[in-house]
Design a protein around this motif. Structure first.
Motif, PDB file in Angstrom:
ATOM      1  N   LEU A 426     -18.332 -21.568  -7.098  1.00  0.00           N
ATOM      2  CA  LEU A 426     -18.061 -21.789  -8.523  1.00  0.00           C
ATOM      3  C   LEU A 426     -17.790 -20.464  -9.233  1.00  0.00           C
ATOM      4  O   LEU A 426     -16.896 -20.381 -10.085  1.00  0.00           O
ATOM      5  CB  LEU A 426     -19.250 -22.523  -9.162  1.00  0.00           C
ATOM      6  CG  LEU A 426     -19.081 -22.917 -10.640  1.00  0.00           C
ATOM      7  CD1 LEU A 426     -19.729 -24.272 -10.917  1.00  0.00           C
ATOM      8  CD2 LEU A 426     -19.680 -21.866 -11.585  1.00  0.00           C
ATOM      9  N   LYS A 427     -18.526 -19.420  -8.896  1.00  0.00           N
ATOM     10  CA  LYS A 427     -18.325 -18.136  -9.568  1.00  0.00           C
ATOM     11  C   LYS A 427     -16.930 -17.583  -9.308  1.00  0.00           C
ATOM     12  O   LYS A 427     -16.369 -16.876 -10.147  1.00  0.00           O
ATOM     13  CB  LYS A 427     -19.383 -17.133  -9.117  1.00  0.00           C
ATOM     14  CG  LYS A 427     -19.361 -16.808  -7.619  1.00  0.00           C
ATOM     15  CD  LYS A 427     -20.529 -15.900  -7.252  1.00  0.00           C
ATOM     16  CE  LYS A 427     -20.569 -15.610  -5.748  1.00  0.00           C
ATOM     17  NZ  LYS A 427     -21.768 -14.808  -5.387  1.00  0.00           N
ATOM     18  N   HIS A 428     -16.359 -17.916  -8.164  1.00  0.00           N
ATOM     19  CA  HIS A 428     -15.024 -17.419  -7.858  1.00  0.00           C
ATOM     20  C   HIS A 428     -13.946 -18.168  -8.616  1.00  0.00           C
ATOM     21  O   HIS A 428     -12.968 -17.567  -9.062  1.00  0.00           O
ATOM     22  CB  HIS A 428     -14.767 -17.494  -6.345  1.00  0.00           C
ATOM     23  CG  HIS A 428     -15.568 -16.508  -5.564  1.00  0.00           C
ATOM     24  ND1 HIS A 428     -15.659 -16.530  -4.190  1.00  0.00           N
ATOM     25  CD2 HIS A 428     -16.323 -15.443  -5.978  1.00  0.00           C
ATOM     26  CE1 HIS A 428     -16.439 -15.529  -3.791  1.00  0.00           C
ATOM     27  NE2 HIS A 428     -16.854 -14.867  -4.853  1.00  0.00           N
ATOM     28  N   ILE A 429     -14.100 -19.471  -8.785  1.00  0.00           N
ATOM     29  CA  ILE A 429     -13.088 -20.214  -9.540  1.00  0.00           C
ATOM     30  C   ILE A 429     -13.159 -19.821 -11.017  1.00  0.00           C
ATOM     31  O   ILE A 429     -12.132 -19.760 -11.710  1.00  0.00           O
ATOM     32  CB  ILE A 429     -13.239 -21.746  -9.357  1.00  0.00           C
ATOM     33  CG1 ILE A 429     -11.913 -22.456  -9.694  1.00  0.00           C
ATOM     34  CG2 ILE A 429     -14.351 -22.319 -10.201  1.00  0.00           C
ATOM     35  CD1 ILE A 429     -10.819 -22.254  -8.702  1.00  0.00           C
ATOM     36  N   GLN A 430     -14.352 -19.495 -11.502  1.00  0.00           N
ATOM     37  CA  GLN A 430     -14.467 -19.033 -12.901  1.00  0.00           C
ATOM     38  C   GLN A 430     -13.795 -17.670 -13.059  1.00  0.00           C
ATOM     39  O   GLN A 430     -13.100 -17.409 -14.049  1.00  0.00           O
ATOM     40  CB  GLN A 430     -15.935 -18.957 -13.315  1.00  0.00           C
ATOM     41  CG  GLN A 430     -16.143 -18.731 -14.817  1.00  0.00           C
ATOM     42  CD  GLN A 430     -16.120 -17.258 -15.196  1.00  0.00           C
ATOM     43  OE1 GLN A 430     -16.639 -16.415 -14.466  1.00  0.00           O
ATOM     44  NE2 GLN A 430     -15.516 -16.939 -16.339  1.00  0.00           N
ATOM     45  N   LYS A 431     -13.972 -16.829 -12.051  1.00  0.00           N
ATOM     46  CA  LYS A 431     -13.290 -15.524 -12.054  1.00  0.00           C
ATOM     47  C   LYS A 431     -11.778 -15.711 -12.082  1.00  0.00           C
ATOM     48  O   LYS A 431     -11.055 -15.028 -12.821  1.00  0.00           O
ATOM     49  CB  LYS A 431     -13.723 -14.717 -10.833  1.00  0.00           C
ATOM     50  CG  LYS A 431     -12.976 -13.412 -10.600  1.00  0.00           C
ATOM     51  CD  LYS A 431     -11.865 -13.545  -9.549  1.00  0.00           C
ATOM     52  CE  LYS A 431     -12.410 -13.952  -8.202  1.00  0.00           C
ATOM     53  NZ  LYS A 431     -11.327 -14.060  -7.177  1.00  0.00           N
ATOM     54  N   ALA A 460     -21.854 -23.576 -16.611  1.00  0.00           N
ATOM     55  CA  ALA A 460     -22.445 -23.882 -15.301  1.00  0.00           C
ATOM     56  C   ALA A 460     -23.069 -22.637 -14.682  1.00  0.00           C
ATOM     57  O   ALA A 460     -24.138 -22.699 -14.069  1.00  0.00           O
ATOM     58  CB  ALA A 460     -21.371 -24.459 -14.380  1.00  0.00           C
ATOM     59  N   LYS A 461     -22.422 -21.485 -14.838  1.00  0.00           N
ATOM     60  CA  LYS A 461     -22.986 -20.238 -14.328  1.00  0.00           C
ATOM     61  C   LYS A 461     -24.312 -19.920 -15.018  1.00  0.00           C
ATOM     62  O   LYS A 461     -25.255 -19.448 -14.378  1.00  0.00           O
ATOM     63  CB  LYS A 461     -21.992 -19.093 -14.528  1.00  0.00           C
ATOM     64  CG  LYS A 461     -20.807 -19.125 -13.568  1.00  0.00           C
ATOM     65  CD  LYS A 461     -19.828 -17.979 -13.841  1.00  0.00           C
ATOM     66  CE  LYS A 461     -20.445 -16.625 -13.575  1.00  0.00           C
ATOM     67  NZ  LYS A 461     -19.465 -15.530 -13.793  1.00  0.00           N
ATOM     68  N   ALA A 462     -24.372 -20.192 -16.313  1.00  0.00           N
ATOM     69  CA  ALA A 462     -25.611 -19.953 -17.053  1.00  0.00           C
ATOM     70  C   ALA A 462     -26.734 -20.860 -16.563  1.00  0.00           C
ATOM     71  O   ALA A 462     -27.920 -20.553 -16.766  1.00  0.00           O
ATOM     72  CB  ALA A 462     -25.377 -20.163 -18.554  1.00  0.00           C
ATOM     73  N   LEU A 463     -26.368 -21.954 -15.926  1.00  0.00           N
ATOM     74  CA  LEU A 463     -27.346 -22.888 -15.357  1.00  0.00           C
ATOM     75  C   LEU A 463     -27.609 -22.580 -13.875  1.00  0.00           C
ATOM     76  O   LEU A 463     -28.057 -23.455 -13.126  1.00  0.00           O
ATOM     77  CB  LEU A 463     -26.841 -24.322 -15.511  1.00  0.00           C
ATOM     78  CG  LEU A 463     -26.716 -24.828 -16.959  1.00  0.00           C
ATOM     79  CD1 LEU A 463     -25.953 -26.146 -17.008  1.00  0.00           C
ATOM     80  CD2 LEU A 463     -28.106 -24.987 -17.584  1.00  0.00           C
TER      81      LEU A 463
END
Length: 479
Positions: A426-431, A460-463
């Motif tokens: 998920l962190k990569h798609i947000q990037k 979602a990252k904050a969660l």
């Protein structure tokens, strides 16, 4: 079966790799396609597919004597459709007088003593081999598309010999080299004799390296967490102590890391790639980064006499493991050609998009669309629940409509099962969304959908969902 004499025009059962025997016909290969060295084999066109392959004689059996045996041991819709295609072909040929053209395999008749016609790709005889009602097979578990191999020449000798392996020049100047499930046919790819280096053994890099090794490439690996190298050393890889050492030891070095900072550090940092670059050495950046990072890396590599190519990949961990990635390349065209066997081992398709930076732009656009789509699917699932509708029914209906896809089905099923094991972080798609939005700003082009999706992923990252799969964006809607 060694005593059986087979020739052009014969119907056969051909077995390749771990896949079951498949019905086909021995045909003449394209004029420029050389027979593999040291192998006694025949060129076979398979029924019910668009595939050809060189098959060793010991892996071939005459069709009729073994028909009942093969039907008993092989099952599946695709297999039955292939057998039906053979029978349709025989019905059309039955009753026709056998002549020197070799256009009929009259059932029950003695073979003509006259020489058979050399069959070419455009003969009507070959067109009968494919069931006209059959759609191209992509994910059939019983029979994957086969990749034609040959060649001492990595890319310049590639010719459009079938619909599954082709080079298409478009008006944009981009090139697509399409190949089949390369990892499914161990030994069908002639690996380059160049020494390959690979930096970064994450979700994507691990599958890529595994497939390079399976296809016979000589690979030296390095990873920031050294323990991840152990498995690949056991599989035959060599160990590099630093990125600089790998680049110095190898002719072609690939890297696949998490973000622009990691990509820069790998090249420019202490014991980085740049320290190992010498004239003629090739460096290939497979990370999904912004065009500016690609331009910077290209400049510093070429300033040392190195050759640079970017080649980010579209796909997931599973597709990486299966050797079915889509590779977007740009930069030095000769490097792209030198990497032909590598790209065939790791992907089903590769595209050459021109000057360095173009692949980064295209990759960010693709991931922007995927990320926005995943956020919308999650929004739909949670809205269904909020309004008292069955989420499973929503998915069932969705998968019967125009948006049906393996991606939608798998991601939604994972959400309903609470399974967020990462297939793409998920962190990569947000990037990627962030970089795509920035790219839109620089082009003065609006990206409101991506901007909205980006905010959901940030939530979602904050969660604490960063290291979960992109489908964990669902949790941003329920907390």
């Amino acid at each position: 079966m060694a005593a059986v004499h087979l020739r052009i025009g014969d119907l056969v059962w051909g077995k390749l790799g771990r896949y079951p025997p498949w019905p086909g016909k021995i045909v003449s290969p394209p004029k420029d396609l050389k027979k593999p060295r040291g192998k006694k084999c025949h060129f076979v066109k398979f029924f019910g597919t668009e595939d050809h392959a060189w098959i060793k004689v010991e892996q071939l059996k005459p069709y009729h004597p073994h028909k009942e045996e093969m039907i008993k041991i092989n099952k599946g819709k695709r297999f039955q459709q292939a057998v039906d295609a053979v029978e349709d072909y025989l019905k059309k040929a039955k009753g026709k007088e056998q002549n020197s053209d070799g256009k009929g395999d009259s059932k029950g008749k003695k073979a003509s003593n006259k020489p058979l016609k050399i069959l070419e790709e455009d003969d009507e005889d070959l067109s009968a081999l494919k069931d006209p009602s059959e759609k191209p097979v992509k994910d059939d578990p019983h029979f994957h598309h086969f990749l034609l191999s040959q060649s001492e020449k990595p890319a310049s000798s590639m010719e459009p010999i079938s619909k599954r392996l082709k080079i298409i020049e478009e008006v944009t100047g981009s090139t697509s080299i399409q190949a089949a499930d390369s990892t499914a046919i161990n030994g069908s790819i002639t690996p380059t004799d160049k020494r390959i280096g690979f930096l970064g053994l994450g979700l994507m890099g691990s599958g890529i390296v595994s497939n390079l090794l399976k296809m016979g490439h000589v690979v030296t690996v390095w990873n920031r967490t050294a323990e991840k190298c152990d498995l690949f050393i056991q599989e035959g890889a060599r160990l590099g102590r630093t990125p600089a050492e790998v680049a110095s030891m190898c002719d072609i070095t690939f890297s696949c890391v998490s973000d622009p900072k990691a990509a820069r550090d790998l090249v420019l940092g202490p014991s980085g790639v740049l320290q190992g670059i010498r004239p003629g050495k090739c460096y290939i950046e497979m990370s999904t980064v912004d065009p500016e990072t690609i331009t910077e890396l290209s400049q510093v590599i070429t300033s040392r006499g190195g050759r640079f190519l970017e080649a980010p990949v579209a796909g997931s961990q599973q597709l990486s493991n299966d050797g079915m990635l889509v590779i977007l390349a740009a930069g030095d065209r000769t490097v792209y050609e030198d990497c032909s066997s590598c790209f065939q081992a790791m992907g089903k398709t590769s595209f050459f998009l021109g000057e360095a930076g173009n692949a980064a732009r295209m990759m960010l656009i693709l991931n922007m669309v995927q990320g926005s789509f995943m956020a919308t699917i999650a929004e739909g699932l949670t809205l269904a629940q909020a309004t008292g509708q069955s989420q499973q029914t929503f998915l069932d209906i969705l998968c019967q409509g125009q948006m049906a896809s393996t991606f939608v089905d798998q991601k939604c099923q994972n959400i309903l099962q609470g399974n967020f094991k990462p297939d793409y972080y998920l962190k990569h798609i947000q990037k990627d969304l962030r970089l795509a939005i920035s790219m839109g700003d620089m082009a003065n082009h609006p990206t409101p959908m991506a901007a909205a999706a980006n905010e959901v992923y940030k939530r979602a990252k904050a969660l604490d969902q960063s290291d979960n799969d992109i489908s964990a964006v669902y949790r941003a809607y329920i907390h």
